[in-house]
Write a protein that holds these residues in place. Sequence first.
Motif, PDB file in Angstrom:
ATOM      1  N   VAL A  54     -14.086   0.927  13.590  1.00 48.53           N
ATOM      2  CA  VAL A  54     -13.913   1.839  14.724  1.00 48.53           C
ATOM      3  C   VAL A  54     -14.521   3.170  14.323  1.00 48.53           C
ATOM      4  CG1 VAL A  54     -12.224   3.150  16.065  1.00 48.53           C
ATOM      5  CG2 VAL A  54     -11.853   0.718  15.638  1.00 48.53           C
ATOM      6  N   SER A  55     -15.349   3.734  15.189  1.00 48.68           N
ATOM      7  CA  SER A  55     -16.020   4.993  14.862  1.00 48.68           C
ATOM      8  C   SER A  55     -15.627   6.144  15.775  1.00 48.68           C
ATOM      9  CB  SER A  55     -17.546   4.808  14.906  1.00 48.68           C
ATOM     10  OG  SER A  55     -17.955   4.216  16.129  1.00 48.68           O
ATOM     11  N   GLU A  56     -15.054   5.843  16.944  1.00 47.59           N
ATOM     12  CA  GLU A  56     -14.717   6.916  17.875  1.00 47.59           C
ATOM     13  C   GLU A  56     -13.666   6.430  18.870  1.00 47.59           C
ATOM     14  OE1 GLU A  56     -17.087  10.068  20.830  1.00 47.59           O
ATOM     15  OE2 GLU A  56     -18.176   8.482  19.778  1.00 47.59           O
ATOM     16  N   ILE A  57     -12.755   7.320  19.246  1.00 50.05           N
ATOM     17  CA  ILE A  57     -11.706   6.987  20.200  1.00 50.05           C
ATOM     18  C   ILE A  57     -11.571   8.127  21.214  1.00 50.05           C
ATOM     19  CG2 ILE A  57      -9.275   6.394  20.544  1.00 50.05           C
ATOM     20  CD1 ILE A  57      -9.167   5.586  17.586  1.00 50.05           C
ATOM     21  N   MET A  58     -11.804   7.822  22.477  1.00 48.51           N
ATOM     22  CA  MET A  58     -11.517   8.763  23.561  1.00 48.51           C
ATOM     23  C   MET A  58     -10.211   8.298  24.185  1.00 48.51           C
ATOM     24  SD  MET A  58     -12.324  11.464  25.359  1.00 48.51           S
ATOM     25  CE  MET A  58     -14.092  11.858  25.365  1.00 48.51           C
ATOM     26  N   TYR A  59      -9.103   8.851  23.685  1.00 46.57           N
ATOM     27  CA  TYR A  59      -7.793   8.360  24.121  1.00 46.57           C
ATOM     28  C   TYR A  59      -7.207   9.163  25.269  1.00 46.57           C
ATOM     29  CZ  TYR A  59      -5.685  12.184  21.400  1.00 46.57           C
ATOM     30  OH  TYR A  59      -5.331  13.425  20.924  1.00 46.57           O
ATOM     31  N   HIS A  60      -7.665  10.419  25.442  1.00 41.23           N
ATOM     32  CA  HIS A  60      -7.146  11.277  26.509  1.00 41.23           C
ATOM     33  C   HIS A  60      -8.298  12.090  27.090  1.00 41.23           C
ATOM     34  CE1 HIS A  60      -3.767  14.282  27.896  1.00 41.23           C
ATOM     35  NE2 HIS A  60      -4.490  13.807  28.888  1.00 41.23           N
ATOM     36  N   PRO A  61      -9.057  11.490  28.023  1.00 44.84           N
ATOM     37  CA  PRO A  61     -10.196  12.192  28.630  1.00 44.84           C
ATOM     38  C   PRO A  61      -9.756  13.493  29.301  1.00 44.84           C
ATOM     39  CG  PRO A  61     -10.230   9.861  29.180  1.00 44.84           C
ATOM     40  CD  PRO A  61      -8.899  10.131  28.547  1.00 44.84           C
TER      41      PRO A  61
END
Length: 218
Positions: A54-61
Amino acid sequence: EYVQRGTSEVQRYTAPVPVTQSVRVRARTLNGGKWSALNEAVFAIGPVAESLRVSEIMYHPADAGNPNDPNTEFIELTNIGSASIDLNLVRFSNGIEFTFPSFDLAPGAYCLVVKDTAAFAAKYGSGLPVVGQYAGSLNNAGERIELLDAAGAVIHDFRFEDNWFDITDGLGFSLTARSPKTTDPNSYGSKGAWRPSAKAGGSLNADDSHQVSVLGSV
């Protein structure tokens, strides 16, 4: 004996069956007009657990103040290995639910799984390597993420927290792994393994570690 590969392809076993990607095989024997019990096994092919991160997480735009706004969450993955890997049957089993179809990920390349493909394309365009749409949502207050290879071996099992960086919690910035290639996957549950993306919207399909963050050095 008949062998079923995947969910639909059935063939009579007369010689060794070549397996070129991770696959679930179901087999049974026809003897005297009666079928045996169904046997099932999963064969994991290639160094997927060793190479996929996993390289990136957009969890709360970014919050627009409208609860009906479409959700543009995403998780990005990368291949840190030196050979292409097929992600067939790799799955997220906690946090979100998603099982990968056959998808070749080249060395150094990225791919994405998203909450809503239509909303994602409307915001980011249609040219990104989106593999599919996951079920569930990432919790804005933090979430445990579990990623397994085709045989069930753990690739990632960690929890991210919303209080690591205020700017990633509803202000439009993503959590970005500082160094997927060198960071021990067992360290992904610590703040030090992460930083905010260098720009709002994230750093999809690219490494932004060389860019200057809006927060300066973080």
